[in-house]
Motif scaffolding. Structure first.
Motif, PDB file in Angstrom:
ATOM      1  N   HIS A   1      -1.229  -8.005  -6.553  1.00 27.98           N
ATOM      2  CA  HIS A   1      -1.926  -8.225  -5.291  1.00 27.98           C
ATOM      3  C   HIS A   1      -1.674  -7.387  -4.090  1.00 27.98           C
ATOM      4  O   HIS A   1      -1.451  -8.503  -3.158  1.00 27.98           O
ATOM      5  CB  HIS A   1      -0.440 -10.002  -4.781  1.00 27.98           C
ATOM      6  CG  HIS A   1      -0.850 -11.039  -6.525  1.00 27.98           C
ATOM      7  ND1 HIS A   1      -2.144 -11.469  -6.694  1.00 27.98           N
ATOM      8  CD2 HIS A   1      -0.110 -11.163  -6.832  1.00 27.98           C
ATOM      9  CE1 HIS A   1      -1.458 -12.200  -7.273  1.00 27.98           C
ATOM     10  NE2 HIS A   1      -0.433 -11.830  -7.920  1.00 27.98           N
TER      11      HIS A   1
ATOM     12  N   LEU B   1       1.285  -1.670   0.016  1.00 24.15           N
ATOM     13  CA  LEU B   1      -0.088  -0.117  -0.361  1.00 24.15           C
ATOM     14  C   LEU B   1       0.729   1.087  -0.004  1.00 24.15           C
ATOM     15  O   LEU B   1       0.685   2.050  -0.248  1.00 24.15           O
ATOM     16  CB  LEU B   1      -0.621   0.198   1.460  1.00 24.15           C
ATOM     17  CG  LEU B   1      -1.880  -1.121   1.093  1.00 24.15           C
ATOM     18  CD1 LEU B   1      -2.801  -0.709   2.392  1.00 24.15           C
ATOM     19  CD2 LEU B   1      -2.889  -0.972   0.156  1.00 24.15           C
TER      20      LEU B   1
ATOM     21  N   PRO C   1      -3.988  -5.901  -1.141  1.00 25.66           N
ATOM     22  CA  PRO C   1      -4.692  -5.811  -0.089  1.00 25.66           C
ATOM     23  C   PRO C   1      -5.781  -5.031  -0.026  1.00 25.66           C
ATOM     24  O   PRO C   1      -5.585  -4.381   0.579  1.00 25.66           O
ATOM     25  CB  PRO C   1      -4.208  -6.331   0.911  1.00 25.66           C
ATOM     26  CG  PRO C   1      -3.256  -5.843   0.949  1.00 25.66           C
ATOM     27  CD  PRO C   1      -2.223  -5.403   0.029  1.00 25.66           C
ATOM     28  N   VAL C   2      -5.971  -4.684  -1.409  1.00 27.80           N
ATOM     29  CA  VAL C   2      -7.126  -3.909  -1.652  1.00 27.80           C
ATOM     30  C   VAL C   2      -7.968  -3.847  -2.253  1.00 27.80           C
ATOM     31  O   VAL C   2      -8.533  -4.603  -2.921  1.00 27.80           O
ATOM     32  CB  VAL C   2      -6.629  -2.291  -2.631  1.00 27.80           C
ATOM     33  CG1 VAL C   2      -7.997  -1.285  -3.314  1.00 27.80           C
ATOM     34  CG2 VAL C   2      -5.312  -1.399  -2.302  1.00 27.80           C
TER      35      VAL C   2
ATOM     36  N   ALA D   1      -8.353  -3.983  -6.135  1.00 26.67           N
ATOM     37  CA  ALA D   1      -6.618  -4.029  -6.644  1.00 26.67           C
ATOM     38  C   ALA D   1      -6.546  -3.822  -8.598  1.00 26.67           C
ATOM     39  O   ALA D   1      -5.430  -3.667  -8.500  1.00 26.67           O
ATOM     40  CB  ALA D   1      -6.501  -5.758  -5.808  1.00 26.67           C
ATOM     41  N   ARG D   2      -7.014  -4.418  -9.079  1.00 24.27           N
ATOM     42  CA  ARG D   2      -6.725  -4.266 -10.689  1.00 24.27           C
ATOM     43  C   ARG D   2      -6.757  -2.638 -10.874  1.00 24.27           C
ATOM     44  O   ARG D   2      -5.979  -1.883 -11.661  1.00 24.27           O
ATOM     45  CB  ARG D   2      -7.921  -4.700 -11.383  1.00 24.27           C
ATOM     46  CG  ARG D   2      -8.336  -6.288 -11.226  1.00 24.27           C
ATOM     47  CD  ARG D   2      -9.512  -6.696 -12.046  1.00 24.27           C
ATOM     48  NE  ARG D   2      -9.607  -7.913 -11.706  1.00 24.27           N
ATOM     49  CZ  ARG D   2     -10.417  -8.710 -12.337  1.00 24.27           C
ATOM     50  NH1 ARG D   2     -11.499  -8.724 -13.336  1.00 24.27           N
ATOM     51  NH2 ARG D   2     -10.395 -10.076 -12.344  1.00 24.27           N
TER      52      ARG D   2
ATOM     53  N   SER E   1     -12.304  -8.106  -4.743  1.00 23.12           N
ATOM     54  CA  SER E   1     -10.855  -7.954  -5.190  1.00 23.12           C
ATOM     55  C   SER E   1     -10.966  -7.180  -6.531  1.00 23.12           C
ATOM     56  O   SER E   1      -9.262  -7.170  -7.357  1.00 23.12           O
ATOM     57  CB  SER E   1     -11.243  -9.501  -5.544  1.00 23.12           C
ATOM     58  OG  SER E   1     -11.603 -10.188  -6.474  1.00 23.12           O
TER      59      SER E   1
END
Lengths: 92, 92, 92, 92, 92
Positions: free
Chosen positions: D71, D19, D73-74, D64-65, D61
């Motif tokens: 990968h 992050l 954790p967003v 996060a893209r 999920s």
């Protein structure tokens, strides 16, 4: 995984091609005692469920695993038909 | 999968590049009887839906499967247009 | 991850073949103080939980990681049995 | 995908290393008419949004893209800035 | 991503083997003003958070990315510790 009762059928001719052949059932979430709870949703049937039956359904990306097509845009699927529920009395 | 009615259009010039070319429709969740339920959301249209039409939409990661771009940050997509609903009377 | 209390068992003979052998427990979400909160759900047990026990369960696609079968359509699984909770008094 | 208004900034020095460098904006969900709805959340900004702007954000999920790190954790990201909304009058 | 305050610890000896070594903290969702909102959940700590601290947590499948074990059944993880919040006055 949630308990539900199948209450109807949705028909959609124009739809994503990966949904062609999928039966779209309207499922009402229910409590273990069979009471209606919250809003109905559309579920893809994968176990031969019919209107009036109590079912188990899943939501989210795992729902797509229940249908034969790969990578289908499916987020809710019936994965079992309830035979019986044994449940303690709940106090809310 | 949920029932909804398309009620509007959102325009966003500055956006993730994987969303360029996607039509962003405002969809109001509805009950099987057509009543508005809960808060509207923004859905990517993949089946040519227009304002006023009743649609089926999916949410979560599977929504991105409905659009041609890979790995797009899309969590809601219209995947069908409702022709008809057959539903039992519900008591809530 | 949520706290819950196992309150019952669901039996489904007709079900997705990847669910065969899974124990389906009805779990009631609870607060840290043990009070019932919200609607019960069906969880796959992976740690030998029994009716009356306080458990930790997960929901969504990660739940399927807790069971041995690959790609099972499972969106809720018990992943731990609570020994103790230490929690501040909450004011809501 | 949801409509929101950026209402603040969160600062966290100790955080997951994936992050680092992400701008964490507090976003309030809004209706198409701009009214505040529900609880604010923290979103990673990927389109240069600022406090006061109306935005489109995604959750889950796929969020996060939208960010360059793999990968991360967003689970919530702003993916567009609203230019305009055309929406029918809603009756709820 | 949500704001929360760590309010307790859960201990579970019997648990999924991929959770062994994870610290399970009870986190209460809070508003930007620090008010408790909604129900507490169990989060895996990955940043050294302690009881009483304000944190950022994520939910869903991305939470598992924050912990070292691959494919763990984790759907909520603390990914940051809040230093400060700057937020406009909200009218709801």
């Amino acid at each position: 995984m949630q308990l539900g009762r199948v209450i109807g059928i949705a028909v959609a001719t124009r739809k994503d091609e990966k949904l062609v052949g999928s039966k779209l059932l309207i499922t009402q979430p229910i409590s273990p005692e069979g009471e209606f709870m919250g809003a109905p949703l559309i579920t893809v049937d994968t176990v031969g469920a019919g209107v009036g039956e109590q079912v188990i359904y899943v939501t989210g990306s795992v729902a797509a695993r229940a249908i034969p097509q790969d990578h289908a845009p499916v987020d809710a699927a019936i994965v079992g038909i309830i035979d019986s529920i044994q449940c303690q009395v709940r106090k809310e």
